[in-house]
Write a protein that holds these residues in place. Structure first.
Motif, PDB file in Angstrom:
ATOM      1  N   LEU A 289       0.842  -1.205   0.000  1.00  0.00           N
ATOM      2  CA  LEU A 289       0.000   0.000   0.000  1.00  0.00           C
ATOM      3  C   LEU A 289       0.874   1.252   0.000  1.00  0.00           C
ATOM      4  CD1 LEU A 289      -2.771  -1.013   2.563  1.00  0.00           C
ATOM      5  CD2 LEU A 289      -3.123  -0.495   0.139  1.00  0.00           C
ATOM      6  N   ALA A 290       1.907   1.271   0.845  1.00  0.00           N
ATOM      7  CA  ALA A 290       2.785   2.439   0.931  1.00  0.00           C
ATOM      8  C   ALA A 290       3.477   2.710  -0.396  1.00  0.00           C
ATOM      9  CB  ALA A 290       3.814   2.230   2.040  1.00  0.00           C
ATOM     10  N   ALA A 291       3.825   1.647  -1.111  1.00  0.00           N
ATOM     11  CA  ALA A 291       4.518   1.812  -2.394  1.00  0.00           C
ATOM     12  C   ALA A 291       3.605   2.412  -3.457  1.00  0.00           C
ATOM     13  CB  ALA A 291       5.066   0.465  -2.858  1.00  0.00           C
ATOM     14  N   ARG A 292       2.298   2.320  -3.247  1.00  0.00           N
ATOM     15  CA  ARG A 292       1.351   2.842  -4.243  1.00  0.00           C
ATOM     16  C   ARG A 292       0.813   4.231  -3.897  1.00  0.00           C
ATOM     17  NH1 ARG A 292      -3.276  -0.782  -4.623  1.00  0.00           N
ATOM     18  NH2 ARG A 292      -2.591  -2.055  -2.856  1.00  0.00           N
ATOM     19  N   VAL A 293       1.331   4.844  -2.839  1.00  0.00           N
ATOM     20  CA  VAL A 293       0.897   6.185  -2.447  1.00  0.00           C
ATOM     21  C   VAL A 293       1.427   7.208  -3.447  1.00  0.00           C
ATOM     22  CG1 VAL A 293       1.161   7.987  -0.707  1.00  0.00           C
ATOM     23  CG2 VAL A 293       0.691   5.639   0.005  1.00  0.00           C
ATOM     24  N   HIS A 294       0.540   8.090  -3.918  1.00  0.00           N
ATOM     25  CA  HIS A 294       0.932   9.148  -4.853  1.00  0.00           C
ATOM     26  C   HIS A 294       1.314  10.446  -4.141  1.00  0.00           C
ATOM     27  CE1 HIS A 294      -1.690   7.142  -8.213  1.00  0.00           C
ATOM     28  NE2 HIS A 294      -0.542   6.520  -8.015  1.00  0.00           N
ATOM     29  N   GLN A 295       0.707  10.680  -2.991  1.00  0.00           N
ATOM     30  CA  GLN A 295       0.929  11.952  -2.295  1.00  0.00           C
ATOM     31  C   GLN A 295       0.699  11.765  -0.800  1.00  0.00           C
ATOM     32  OE1 GLN A 295      -0.391  16.028  -3.807  1.00  0.00           O
ATOM     33  NE2 GLN A 295      -2.037  15.561  -2.378  1.00  0.00           N
ATOM     34  N   VAL A 296       1.585  12.355  -0.007  1.00  0.00           N
ATOM     35  CA  VAL A 296       1.457  12.326   1.450  1.00  0.00           C
ATOM     36  C   VAL A 296       1.250  13.750   1.941  1.00  0.00           C
ATOM     37  CG1 VAL A 296       2.627  11.837   3.631  1.00  0.00           C
ATOM     38  CG2 VAL A 296       2.862  10.253   1.715  1.00  0.00           C
ATOM     39  N   VAL A 297       0.216  13.940   2.745  1.00  0.00           N
ATOM     40  CA  VAL A 297      -0.042  15.223   3.397  1.00  0.00           C
ATOM     41  C   VAL A 297       0.186  15.027   4.885  1.00  0.00           C
ATOM     42  CG1 VAL A 297      -1.754  17.006   3.898  1.00  0.00           C
ATOM     43  CG2 VAL A 297      -1.702  15.925   1.641  1.00  0.00           C
ATOM     44  N   VAL A 298       1.149  15.751   5.439  1.00  0.00           N
ATOM     45  CA  VAL A 298       1.470  15.656   6.863  1.00  0.00           C
ATOM     46  C   VAL A 298       0.904  16.881   7.568  1.00  0.00           C
ATOM     47  CG1 VAL A 298       3.307  15.619   8.590  1.00  0.00           C
ATOM     48  CG2 VAL A 298       3.554  14.299   6.486  1.00  0.00           C
ATOM     49  N   ILE A 299       0.085  16.637   8.588  1.00  0.00           N
ATOM     50  CA  ILE A 299      -0.454  17.713   9.421  1.00  0.00           C
ATOM     51  C   ILE A 299      -0.059  17.412  10.857  1.00  0.00           C
ATOM     52  CG2 ILE A 299      -2.545  18.923  10.167  1.00  0.00           C
ATOM     53  CD1 ILE A 299      -3.858  18.044   7.556  1.00  0.00           C
ATOM     54  N   GLY A 300       0.538  18.374  11.532  1.00  0.00           N
ATOM     55  CA  GLY A 300       1.111  18.109  12.843  1.00  0.00           C
ATOM     56  C   GLY A 300       2.514  17.547  12.695  1.00  0.00           C
ATOM     57  N   ALA A 310       9.410   6.393   7.160  1.00  0.00           N
ATOM     58  CA  ALA A 310       9.799   5.837   5.861  1.00  0.00           C
ATOM     59  C   ALA A 310       8.782   6.215   4.790  1.00  0.00           C
ATOM     60  CB  ALA A 310       9.930   4.323   5.962  1.00  0.00           C
ATOM     61  N   LEU A 311       7.500   6.193   5.138  1.00  0.00           N
ATOM     62  CA  LEU A 311       6.459   6.582   4.191  1.00  0.00           C
ATOM     63  C   LEU A 311       6.625   8.034   3.781  1.00  0.00           C
ATOM     64  CD1 LEU A 311       3.815   5.957   2.695  1.00  0.00           C
ATOM     65  CD2 LEU A 311       2.577   6.465   4.813  1.00  0.00           C
ATOM     66  N   ILE A 312       6.954   8.890   4.744  1.00  0.00           N
ATOM     67  CA  ILE A 312       7.195  10.305   4.439  1.00  0.00           C
ATOM     68  C   ILE A 312       8.438  10.458   3.567  1.00  0.00           C
ATOM     69  CG2 ILE A 312       7.813  12.529   5.462  1.00  0.00           C
ATOM     70  CD1 ILE A 312       6.106  11.727   7.899  1.00  0.00           C
ATOM     71  N   ALA A 313       9.490   9.735   3.905  1.00  0.00           N
ATOM     72  CA  ALA A 313      10.752   9.863   3.175  1.00  0.00           C
ATOM     73  C   ALA A 313      10.612   9.425   1.720  1.00  0.00           C
ATOM     74  CB  ALA A 313      11.838   9.047   3.874  1.00  0.00           C
ATOM     75  N   ARG A 314       9.739   8.420   1.461  1.00  0.00           N
ATOM     76  CA  ARG A 314       9.594   7.895   0.099  1.00  0.00           C
ATOM     77  C   ARG A 314       8.460   8.563  -0.681  1.00  0.00           C
ATOM     78  NH1 ARG A 314       9.770   2.773   2.818  1.00  0.00           N
ATOM     79  NH2 ARG A 314       7.531   2.608   2.400  1.00  0.00           N
ATOM     80  N   ALA A 315       7.788   9.530  -0.080  1.00  0.00           N
ATOM     81  CA  ALA A 315       6.608  10.124  -0.715  1.00  0.00           C
ATOM     82  C   ALA A 315       6.965  10.745  -2.070  1.00  0.00           C
ATOM     83  CB  ALA A 315       6.004  11.180   0.197  1.00  0.00           C
ATOM     84  N   PRO A 316       6.266  10.362  -3.145  1.00  0.00           N
ATOM     85  CA  PRO A 316       6.505  11.003  -4.442  1.00  0.00           C
ATOM     86  C   PRO A 316       6.185  12.490  -4.410  1.00  0.00           C
ATOM     87  CG  PRO A 316       5.238   8.974  -4.684  1.00  0.00           C
ATOM     88  CD  PRO A 316       5.266   9.288  -3.230  1.00  0.00           C
ATOM     89  N   ALA A 330      10.593  21.336   8.220  1.00  0.00           N
ATOM     90  CA  ALA A 330       9.924  20.176   7.635  1.00  0.00           C
ATOM     91  C   ALA A 330      10.931  19.380   6.808  1.00  0.00           C
ATOM     92  CB  ALA A 330       8.770  20.646   6.759  1.00  0.00           C
ATOM     93  N   PRO A 331      10.581  18.152   6.434  1.00  0.00           N
ATOM     94  CA  PRO A 331      11.486  17.371   5.588  1.00  0.00           C
ATOM     95  C   PRO A 331      11.898  18.160   4.346  1.00  0.00           C
ATOM     96  CG  PRO A 331       9.707  15.985   6.374  1.00  0.00           C
ATOM     97  CD  PRO A 331       9.369  17.389   6.807  1.00  0.00           C
ATOM     98  N   PRO A 332      13.160  18.090   3.955  1.00  0.00           N
ATOM     99  CA  PRO A 332      13.663  18.947   2.872  1.00  0.00           C
ATOM    100  C   PRO A 332      13.034  18.686   1.509  1.00  0.00           C
ATOM    101  CG  PRO A 332      15.306  17.318   3.523  1.00  0.00           C
ATOM    102  CD  PRO A 332      14.217  17.259   4.535  1.00  0.00           C
ATOM    103  N   HIS A 333      12.431  17.502   1.294  1.00  0.00           N
ATOM    104  CA  HIS A 333      11.865  17.222  -0.024  1.00  0.00           C
ATOM    105  C   HIS A 333      10.394  17.632  -0.121  1.00  0.00           C
ATOM    106  CE1 HIS A 333      10.814  13.760   2.426  1.00  0.00           C
ATOM    107  NE2 HIS A 333       9.961  13.335   1.509  1.00  0.00           N
ATOM    108  N   ALA A 334       9.871  18.309   0.921  1.00  0.00           N
ATOM    109  CA  ALA A 334       8.477  18.763   0.868  1.00  0.00           C
ATOM    110  C   ALA A 334       8.314  19.840  -0.206  1.00  0.00           C
ATOM    111  CB  ALA A 334       8.043  19.305   2.225  1.00  0.00           C
TER     112      ALA A 334
END
Length: 550
Positions: A289-300, A310-316, A330-334
């Motif tokens: 499931l994590a490998a098929r995520v297209h976008q991660v939205v982090v709140i908090g 790891a899910l955040i780090a690999r987020a496309p 925030a993570p530098p790739h945001a």
């Protein structure tokens, strides 16, 4: 008695802070801070003298506990919808240094504190005077503003103290118009020099002088454009970390995405919530499931599980909002980082494109937590979670307890997540007892706190409350498994057993019941789920400890 400058300064400072909404003061005793102590003893009494403000005063012997008590009061008030700074008063010397852990946590978690530390006047600095050190600037980057306040003299400008109080409160509550750290609430340090005499002077209370209002210009207000809506991807995920708030649930529901909510996010509720996400992400199905995520939205600010990191780090594609007081870190790739959640995120630009099968797949695998059986730390955590509700708030310590709740705390009805707070700014175990007591005071309600034995013993002094002091409605559940067993599950667990035990798990052998008896705090030992459930069901009438022997 003749009014003296130090006493007059102290009364004016207390009155000026109270006029600006500061109602709670925490004081640790000392001689150099005597003028403030005398003023607060009057204002914090049941019958303040004529002209004195009415404030809430808490006295604690240990400055470290005092700092975290103040932090807890401020957090409790904010959670109850009445955010205000809380003031802490200490004497000089090492007393000031003991505030540092609470100041660091307040800085990182955005909690408004006013540190009023007493100091020697200029003529006694740098000459070897007793209990005198370099206090000015002691807290460095951990405060929003700091001032070295010279000792008062007769005939000085009457509005000096009012101006100090005004600037200190403004800095502590934060300036939403700013884009740097000054935007977030946080600690402020006033290092106040007091010249003798320091004793009670019997001086009268009067209204603090009014500040002159500057005139002659029209303020220029630059409106900030509303951030763009979230991209309407089909396979998104919302991760709600500490302090996210219920808005994270609203974002997930608006876009049809699963919600992975930590227990202190205050968003762990609703149909889209996947409460068993930790176990799921650790499985092969979760990895798919994590490998098929297209976008991660982090709140908090999520901090609890490596699978989420790891899910955040690999987020496309990664978009972040409300990432704590230091929200720019925030993570530098945001691709986008927002200080708060824009209203434009609460609706989808393409609602018909939502992939219902995507949410259904997450729900089928993780919509229900697997309740642990038998008896142990995880069962104690799950039983603790059952006790929380509208009338009972929760506080959870760092390390094992909060991670156990992350695994076994179920999802609530939409918008009804229990109030569960923790010191996740730096995620330390410092001051957890006093923080929980402060939250009970600040919120004005009963609180259940869950913590490990090492966390409890680390600040057992937080149980020390004098006979003339108000006691919180606080029930502390201590999970006693004989030491810091969380290290056994980390990479250190591969070390030789003797080394692991001595320098990581640190078994303590403490008699928690005897310790509570020494502090005159009621104690009850429980050895099963049913016994713990019964202990938690009783109304919390004061400070008590329930020891879960696992």
């Amino acid at each position: 008695m003749t009014e003296h400058p130090s006493g007059a300064f102290a009364r004016t400072m207390v009155a000026a802070l109270a006029e600006r909404g500061v109602e709670d003061f925490v004081l640790s005793p000392g001689s150099r801070s005597g003028p403030l102590a005398h003023a607060l003893a009057e204002a914090g009494s049941g019958n303040p003298p004529l002209g004195a403000p009415r404030v809430s005063l808490h006295v604690r012997i240990d400055e470290r506990s005092a700092g975290f008590l103040a932090l807890g009061i401020a957090r409790g008030r904010a959670a109850a919808g009445d955010p205000r700074p809380v003031a802490i008063v200490t004497t000089s010397g090492t007393a000031v240094g003991n505030l540092l852990p609470a100041v660091m946590e307040a800085h990182h978690s955005g909690v408004p504190l006013l540190l009023l530390t007493a100091d020697r006047p200029a003529e006694l600095r740098g000459v070897g005077a007793n209990q005198t050190t370099d206090q000015v600037g002691l807290f460095g980057a951990f405060v929003r503003w700091a001032a070295d306040v010279p000792a008062s003299d007769l005939g000085e400008r009457p509005d000096r103290v009012t101006a100090l109080a005004e600037r200190a409160v403004r800095a502590a509550v934060g300036d939403r118009a700013r884009e740097d750290m000054a935007a977030a609430p946080g600690p402020v340090h006033l290092d106040v020099a007091f010249r003798e005499p320091l004793g009670a002077d019997g001086g009268v209370w009067s209204d603090p002088p009014r500040l002159r209002t500057p005139t002659g210009g029209i303020p220029i207000v630059t409106e900030r454009a509303e951030p763009a809506p979230l991209p309407p991807v089909a396979r998104g995920v919302v991760i709600a970390g500490d302090g996210a708030g219920d808005v994270a649930r609203e974002v997930a529901e608006a876009h049809g995405w699963p919600l992975l909510a930590e227990p202190t996010s205050l968003a762990r509720s609703g149909f889209h919530c996947i409460p068993d996400y930790v176990r799921l992400l650790e499985s092969a199905h979760g990895a798919d499931l994590a490998a098929r995520v297209h976008q991660v939205v982090v709140i908090g600010r999520p901090t609890l599980t490596r699978a989420v990191q790891a899910l955040i780090a690999r987020a496309p594609a990664l978009i972040v909002a409300r990432f704590g007081a230091r929200w720019r870190e925030a993570p530098p790739h945001a691709q986008r980082v927002e200080r708060d959640v824009p209203s434009s995120w609460l609706w989808s630009t393409a609602p018909d494109d939502a992939d219902r099968a995507w949410l259904a797949e997450w729900r089928s695998a993780g919509a229900r937590v697997h309740t642990p059986e038998g008896w142990g730390p995880r069962v104690a955590a799950a039983t603790f979670a059952e006790s929380l509700g509208p009338d009972v708030w929760g506080v959870v310590g760092s390390s094992g307890p909060v991670r156990a709740l992350d695994r076994f705390m179920p999802s609530a009805l939409a918008g009804a997540a229990p109030m569960l707070l923790a010191n996740r700014g730096l995620a330390g175990i410092d001051g957890t007892v006093s923080t929980a007591a402060g939250i009970a005071f600040g919120a004005g309600r009963a609180v259940h706190a869950l913590m490990g034995d090492v966390t409890f013993l680390h600040e057992a002094g937080g149980l020390l409350i004098g006979p003339r002091e108000e006691r919180p409605r606080l029930r502390i559940v201590v999970v006693n498994d004989g030491g810091g067993t969380i290290f056994s599950g980390l990479e250190h667990g591969g070390a030789p057993a003797a080394n692991l035990e001595r320098v990581f798990t640190t078994p303590h052998g403490a008699d928690i019941g005897a310790l509570c008896a020494g502090y005159r705090v009621p104690h009850r030992a429980v050895r099963s789920r049913d016994e713990l459930r019964d202990a938690l069901a009783a109304p919390a009438g004061g400070l008590e400890v329930v020891e879960a022997l696992v």
